[in-house]
Motif scaffolding. Structure first.
Motif, short mmCIF file in Angstrom:
data_model
loop_
_atom_site.label_atom_id
_atom_site.label_comp_id
_atom_site.label_asym_id
_atom_site.label_seq_id
_atom_site.Cartn_x
_atom_site.Cartn_y
_atom_site.Cartn_z
N UNK A 345 0.79 -1.23 0.00
CA UNK A 345 0.00 0.00 0.00
C UNK A 345 0.83 1.28 0.00
N UNK A 346 1.95 1.28 0.70
CA UNK A 346 2.69 2.54 0.81
C UNK A 346 3.23 3.04 -0.53
N UNK A 347 3.28 2.15 -1.53
CA UNK A 347 3.75 2.58 -2.85
C UNK A 347 2.59 2.86 -3.80
N UNK A 348 1.39 2.95 -3.25
CA UNK A 348 0.20 3.07 -4.11
C UNK A 348 -0.51 4.41 -3.91
N UNK A 349 -1.17 4.84 -4.97
CA UNK A 349 -2.04 6.01 -4.91
C UNK A 349 -3.48 5.54 -5.09
N UNK A 350 -4.43 6.36 -4.65
CA UNK A 350 -5.84 6.04 -4.79
C UNK A 350 -6.34 6.54 -6.15
N UNK A 351 -6.88 5.63 -6.93
CA UNK A 351 -7.41 5.96 -8.25
C UNK A 351 -8.94 5.98 -8.19
N UNK A 352 -9.52 7.07 -8.69
CA UNK A 352 -10.98 7.15 -8.78
C UNK A 352 -11.45 6.30 -9.96
N UNK A 353 -12.33 5.34 -9.69
CA UNK A 353 -12.87 4.51 -10.76
C UNK A 353 -13.65 5.39 -11.73
N UNK A 354 -14.51 6.22 -11.19
CA UNK A 354 -15.11 7.28 -11.99
C UNK A 354 -14.46 8.57 -11.53
N UNK A 355 -13.77 9.23 -12.45
CA UNK A 355 -12.91 10.35 -12.08
C UNK A 355 -13.69 11.43 -11.34
N UNK A 356 -13.01 12.03 -10.35
CA UNK A 356 -13.62 13.11 -9.56
C UNK A 356 -14.12 14.24 -10.46
N UNK A 357 -13.32 14.56 -11.49
CA UNK A 357 -13.71 15.65 -12.39
C UNK A 357 -14.95 15.30 -13.21
N UNK A 365 -16.42 2.97 -2.54
CA UNK A 365 -16.99 2.28 -3.69
C UNK A 365 -16.52 2.84 -5.03
N UNK A 366 -15.79 3.94 -4.98
CA UNK A 366 -15.34 4.57 -6.21
C UNK A 366 -13.82 4.72 -6.25
N UNK A 367 -13.11 3.93 -5.44
CA UNK A 367 -11.66 4.07 -5.36
C UNK A 367 -11.00 2.71 -5.40
N UNK A 368 -9.75 2.70 -5.87
CA UNK A 368 -8.95 1.48 -5.92
C UNK A 368 -7.49 1.87 -5.78
N UNK A 369 -6.71 1.05 -5.07
CA UNK A 369 -5.28 1.32 -4.92
C UNK A 369 -4.52 0.83 -6.14
N UNK A 370 -3.63 1.68 -6.67
CA UNK A 370 -2.79 1.31 -7.80
C UNK A 370 -1.38 1.82 -7.58
N UNK A 371 -0.39 0.99 -7.90
CA UNK A 371 1.00 1.46 -7.85
C UNK A 371 1.23 2.45 -8.99
N UNK A 372 2.38 3.11 -8.97
CA UNK A 372 2.65 4.12 -9.99
C UNK A 372 2.59 3.59 -11.41
N UNK A 373 3.17 2.42 -11.63
CA UNK A 373 3.18 1.85 -12.99
C UNK A 373 1.76 1.53 -13.46
N UNK A 374 0.99 0.86 -12.61
CA UNK A 374 -0.35 0.47 -13.05
C UNK A 374 -1.33 1.65 -13.04
N UNK A 375 -1.04 2.67 -12.24
CA UNK A 375 -1.86 3.88 -12.31
C UNK A 375 -1.72 4.52 -13.69
N UNK A 376 -0.48 4.63 -14.15
CA UNK A 376 -0.25 5.17 -15.49
C UNK A 376 -0.87 4.25 -16.55
#
Length: 416
Positions: A345-357, A365-376
């Motif tokens: 977890x410490x290497x992960x950011x929270x990704x919005x499944x449906x973007x905040x914008x 229910x709208x978030x998932x943890x992703x590391x930097x590589x998989x976030x990109x």
């Protein structure tokens, strides 16, 4: 000497024209060993010629700034190879005669000769020429069994074999000298390139090198079967992950009265339409997909601008996935949720499944943890993310990868 070299060249030319396919395996191995010895003997002769030319000042007399520059032009070498040749020539020339003899006999390679010469110089400085000669004899014998890297490592304790009574004191002195050299030579150079890129070069001392390896190595292996990055690219991304983690700690010194941070400016309309580029506070522009990815786990600070772009009002920061919500996310996902990834977890950011914008809520229910590589990867590819019936994330691959588009899950972080 010229006549002998001409005859040797003719003999070698005849060998290059001979077919190797009729030879037995035994003869092929013998030919390999002979050509290797010949290569070292020729290297010995070449180094002697280079050293003599350098000593005479031939390069400068012919208008070159140095022997290395002259060799680059004369032999069409890369400048680093030319400098290495001059350095080797000087090192072997200053070494005990036994080193030059071993190279001339083909008993050691050029790199082994360099190691032996360097070690002999160190031993001579702390124990005298007689002990250095003994060390050379032992190292030449070891060269028949060990490659240059291992030979250099063993050479650091050569005094244990040739002068054990002074070995400990000499080793301590050598370590102190090496520490002093490391402290003197340590540096990191940051060179700006086009498009906001930086080129990093430098030399780390042993302590800093150990720290860097301790944080980079665990993040550098492939992040799963889908990871097509090169080793160099993975180390680059690992360094970026370390910087993100440092920013999240909140313990870095302030910069201009604000916490250390990355500031990206973009328009709300551009963010929601996925078309707007962003600008860093240092003046560089970012692509729209990069802006949206950074907005996934960031502090949003709304500002009202006038028609000419002047700031009329600045609101309060809106924090996205932090505190209890992030802790719940960590408990659910256990780390990067992308299939096959084992990042914690410490290497992960929270990704919005449906973007905040796009109106997506800041909720579990709208978030998932992703590391930097998989976030990109998720932002730049056709993978779809959703929550399954059990409330855990699953990833739907693009049709070109799986025509059936069967959902996949991460099995590394499953909790029993």
């Amino acid at each position: 000497m010229i006549d002998e070299l001409a005859r040797a060249e003719s003999a070698v030319a005849a060998c290059t024209d001979a077919a190797t396919w009729p030879l037995s395996e035994h003869d092929l191995i013998a030919a390999l060993e002979v050509t290797h010895r010949l290569q070292q003997r020729l290297a010995s002769a070449q180094l002697a010629v280079v050293r003599e030319l350098d000593g005479r000042g031939t390069a400068v007399a012919q208008g070159a700034s140095s022997t290395a520059v002259w060799l680059r032009h004369r032999l069409r070498l890369d400048i680093s190879a030319a400098r290495r040749l001059v350095g080797l020539a000087a090192s072997v020339d200053a070494a005990p005669p036994a080193v030059r003899g071993a190279l001339a006999d083909g008993a050691v390679s050029v790199e082994q000769a360099r190691v032996i010469a360097d070690t002999a110089a160190t031993v001579s400085a702390c124990a005298g020429a007689e002990v250095a000669d003994k060390a050379v004899g032992v190292l030449v014998e070891w060269a028949g069994q060990f490659d240059p890297t291992l030979l250099r490592r063993m050479g650091t304790r050569i005094l244990d074999h040739v002068a054990p009574d002074i070995a400990d004191a000499a080793a301590a002195a050598a370590l102190a000298a090496e520490a002093a050299r490391a402290a003197r030579d340590r540096h990191v150079t940051i060179s700006e390139q086009t498009g906001g890129r930086l080129r990093l070069t430098g030399t780390l001392d042993a302590e800093a090198a150990a720290l860097l390896r301790a944080v980079i190595d665990p993040l550098s292996p492939p992040a799963g079967p889908d990871d097509t990055r090169s080793a160099e690219q993975r180390r680059h991304d690992a360094l970026a992950d370390v910087c993100r983690l440092a920013l999240r700690t909140g313990e870095l010194p302030e910069s201009g009265g604000d916490p250390a941070q990355i500031v990206v400016t973009t328009s709300y309309d551009g963010l929601t339409r996925q078309l707007g580029a962003g600008a860093l506070d240092i003046g560089l522009r970012l692509a729209p997909d990069t802006v949206r990815r950074l907005a996934c786990d960031a502090a949003i600070l709304p500002a009202v601008l006038g028609g000419a772009g002047q700031v009329l009002d600045v609101g309060r920061q809106r924090r996205l996935v932090t505190g209890p919500l992030r802790r719940a996310l960590v408990l659910r996902d256990g780390g990067c949720a992308f299939p096959g990834c084992d990042r914690p977890p410490r290497w992960c950011a929270a990704h919005h499944i449906r973007h905040w914008a796009d109106g997506g809520p800041t909720s579990l229910d709208n978030a998932v943890l992703l590391c930097g590589h998989h976030h990109r990867h998720v932002h730049q590819s056709d993978w779809a993310v959703r929550l399954g019936d059990d409330g855990h994330p699953e990833f739907v691959p693009p049709a070109w990868l799986d025509p059936d588009r069967l959902p996949r899950r991460n099995r590394y972080h499953r909790r029993t």
